[in-house]
Design a protein around this motif. Structure first.
Motif, short mmCIF file in Angstrom:
data_model
loop_
_atom_site.label_atom_id
_atom_site.label_comp_id
_atom_site.label_asym_id
_atom_site.label_seq_id
_atom_site.Cartn_x
_atom_site.Cartn_y
_atom_site.Cartn_z
N GLY A 242 -7.82 11.34 -15.99
CA GLY A 242 -8.43 10.67 -14.85
C GLY A 242 -7.45 9.93 -13.97
N CYS A 243 -7.97 9.47 -12.82
CA CYS A 243 -7.22 8.60 -11.94
C CYS A 243 -8.22 7.86 -11.05
N VAL A 244 -7.78 6.79 -10.44
CA VAL A 244 -8.57 6.09 -9.43
C VAL A 244 -7.96 6.41 -8.07
N TYR A 245 -8.84 6.72 -7.10
CA TYR A 245 -8.39 6.93 -5.73
C TYR A 245 -8.68 5.66 -4.94
N TYR A 246 -7.64 5.08 -4.34
CA TYR A 246 -7.77 3.80 -3.65
C TYR A 246 -8.10 4.01 -2.18
N ALA A 247 -9.35 4.35 -1.92
CA ALA A 247 -9.78 4.60 -0.55
C ALA A 247 -9.63 3.35 0.33
N GLN A 248 -9.72 2.19 -0.29
CA GLN A 248 -9.63 0.94 0.47
C GLN A 248 -8.25 0.71 1.07
N PHE A 249 -7.25 1.48 0.64
CA PHE A 249 -5.89 1.31 1.16
C PHE A 249 -5.54 2.36 2.22
N GLU A 250 -6.51 3.17 2.63
CA GLU A 250 -6.19 4.29 3.52
C GLU A 250 -5.50 3.85 4.81
N ALA A 251 -5.89 2.71 5.37
CA ALA A 251 -5.29 2.24 6.62
C ALA A 251 -3.82 1.86 6.45
N HIS A 252 -3.40 1.64 5.21
CA HIS A 252 -2.03 1.20 4.94
C HIS A 252 -1.20 2.29 4.26
N ASP A 253 -1.76 3.47 4.14
CA ASP A 253 -1.09 4.55 3.40
C ASP A 253 0.15 5.06 4.14
N GLN A 254 1.23 5.27 3.38
CA GLN A 254 2.47 5.80 3.94
C GLN A 254 2.88 7.12 3.29
N SER A 255 2.01 7.70 2.48
CA SER A 255 2.39 8.84 1.66
C SER A 255 2.89 10.03 2.48
N ARG A 256 2.10 10.44 3.48
CA ARG A 256 2.51 11.60 4.30
C ARG A 256 3.74 11.27 5.13
N GLN A 257 3.72 10.10 5.75
CA GLN A 257 4.83 9.69 6.61
C GLN A 257 6.13 9.66 5.83
N PHE A 258 6.08 9.13 4.60
CA PHE A 258 7.27 9.04 3.76
C PHE A 258 7.80 10.44 3.44
N ALA A 259 6.92 11.31 2.94
CA ALA A 259 7.35 12.66 2.57
C ALA A 259 7.83 13.44 3.78
N ASP A 260 7.10 13.36 4.88
CA ASP A 260 7.49 14.10 6.09
C ASP A 260 8.86 13.66 6.59
N GLY A 261 9.13 12.35 6.51
CA GLY A 261 10.42 11.84 6.94
C GLY A 261 11.56 12.35 6.10
N LEU A 262 11.36 12.40 4.78
CA LEU A 262 12.40 12.92 3.89
C LEU A 262 12.62 14.41 4.09
N VAL A 263 11.54 15.15 4.31
CA VAL A 263 11.67 16.59 4.56
C VAL A 263 12.49 16.83 5.83
N ALA A 264 12.17 16.09 6.88
CA ALA A 264 12.92 16.24 8.14
C ALA A 264 14.38 15.88 7.95
N ASP A 265 14.66 14.80 7.21
CA ASP A 265 16.05 14.42 6.94
C ASP A 265 16.79 15.53 6.20
#
Length: 372
Positions: A242-265
């Motif tokens: 199992g896992c918990v999905y923290y929907a309440q943090f969606e406005a503060h999520d950096q997951s895609r931005q972080f990965a996309d930035g590293l891929v571009a680098d």
């Protein structure tokens, strides 16, 4: 009580794009244990396993978030180079399609980045799943069965994580995959591929230096908004862990931005400088260093349970964010890579010891809940 069965679970990608990753985890509702001292007592006394409970997660303070942004700016090119180097090592060790299986959750951002690099830089067909592995309980075998029955060959699987600390998870992986192979007649490689191998236990690593991997210092908001994996009485025999999905943090999520930035680098590095040479890390030397330090720390601090010693920046960060720390040990208080640890120690009134000869940038000790 069984939740959604492993055979009927819908595609779950957390806050990532669907093509980035499929979490083979069961989203669940779980109330966190807010009394961390009681949680430690339950774990260390053997009454509960750590995987049965979660600590509360909260958004980082503005000061801590500023340190994350500073760490990201300072270390993103090193991480990008190591991701590119690790992708090259994987491409050289696997023929045909590649099935990345990252270990949730520290391995998930790395797996997302590697999938894009293997596809875009190395022109390899690549799938990415993120699965649970738990100390003393092993890899989620339902997840492995799912991967094998959904068109992926056993010899295409590559297990990925962010780093090794003292090597417990890499040894757990190798042993439980070996057990799975023996039971099912499969030939999955149980070696672990990581960005940084501090313990000398990984099958393949881009580096052996204890540097600040930026994704290691945030929790859910850089890992698809998922929690650490859970295995308790709510998980049925046919369910994924199992896992918990923290929907309440969606406005503060950096997951895609972080990965996309590293891929571009990494793509920019490949375009301007080519793919970095894959320099083999000296695993035996790292293993000897790790074993010597662990023995010394046990002696110096009177620690009988080796699980209370967490070497390396990544592991020390986890301790200060979600366990009950006894002490933070750093090599140099002026090193930028430990600034976030010093802030956490200050916020939680944790004593800090400076050891200039420390073989890592940082080590955290967990407070014993059962001794004395």
């Amino acid at each position: 009580m069984s939740i959604t069965g492993a055979t009927t679970v819908q595609h779950f990608s957390g806050s990532y794009r669907q093509e980035d990753v499929e979490f083979l985890l069961t989203p669940m509702a779980l109330e966190p244990i807010r009394d961390l001292a009681e949680k430690e007592r339950l774990i260390q006394s053997g009454q509960r396993h750590y995987s049965e409970m979660l600590s509360p997660e909260s958004l980082p303070s503005p000061a801590y978030l500023a340190l994350f942004q500073s760490a990201f700016a300072a270390n993103r090119l090193q991480m990008a180079r190591d991701c590119l180097r690790l992708a090259a090592l994987i491409a050289a060790r696997r023929e045909g399609a590649i099935t990345l299986v990252s270990l949730a959750r520290a391995g998930t951002p790395v797996g997302v980045i590697l999938k894009h690099l293997l596809t875009q830089v190395f022109q390899r067909e690549c799938s990415h799943y993120s699965v649970s592995i738990i100390r003393d309980r092993g890899i989620d075998t339902n997840a492995i069965k799912h991967i094998l029955t959904h068109g992926h060959a056993a010899d295409s699987i590559v297990f990925v994580d962010g780093w090794t600390g003292k090597g417990v998870i890499s040894r757990e992986l190798r042993q439980t995959v070996s057990d799975y192979n023996a039971q099912h007649g499969t030939s999955i490689d149980g070696g672990l591929f990581v960005l940084s191998d501090l313990a000398g236990t990984a099958a393949c690593a881009a580096s052996s230096s204890d540097y600040l991997i930026p994704s290691s210092i945030l929790n859910a908001t850089v890992s698809g908004l998922v929690s650490r994996s859970v295995l308790n009485e709510m998980i049925g025999p046919d369910d994924f862990h199992g896992c918990v999905y923290y929907a309440q943090f969606e406005a503060h999520d950096q997951s895609r931005q972080f990965a996309d930035g590293l891929v571009a680098d990494a793509i920019a590095i490949a375009g301007s400088s080519g793919v970095p040479l894959a320099v083999a890390t000296d695993a035996p030397a790292m293993a000897a260093r790790s074993q010597a330090y662990m023995a010394q720390a046990q002696n110096d601090y009177g620690i009988s349970d080796i699980n209370l010693i967490k070497p390396g920046i990544g592991e020390a960060t986890r301790v200060l964010l979600r366990r009950v720390p006894e002490r933070l040990i750093v090599r140099d208080t002026n090193a930028p890579d430990v600034a976030h640890l010093l802030l956490l120690a200050q916020e939680k009134a944790i004593p800090v010891t400076v050891q200039p000869a420390l073989p890592y940038q940082a080590v955290a000790l967990i407070r014993s809940a059962v001794d004395g």
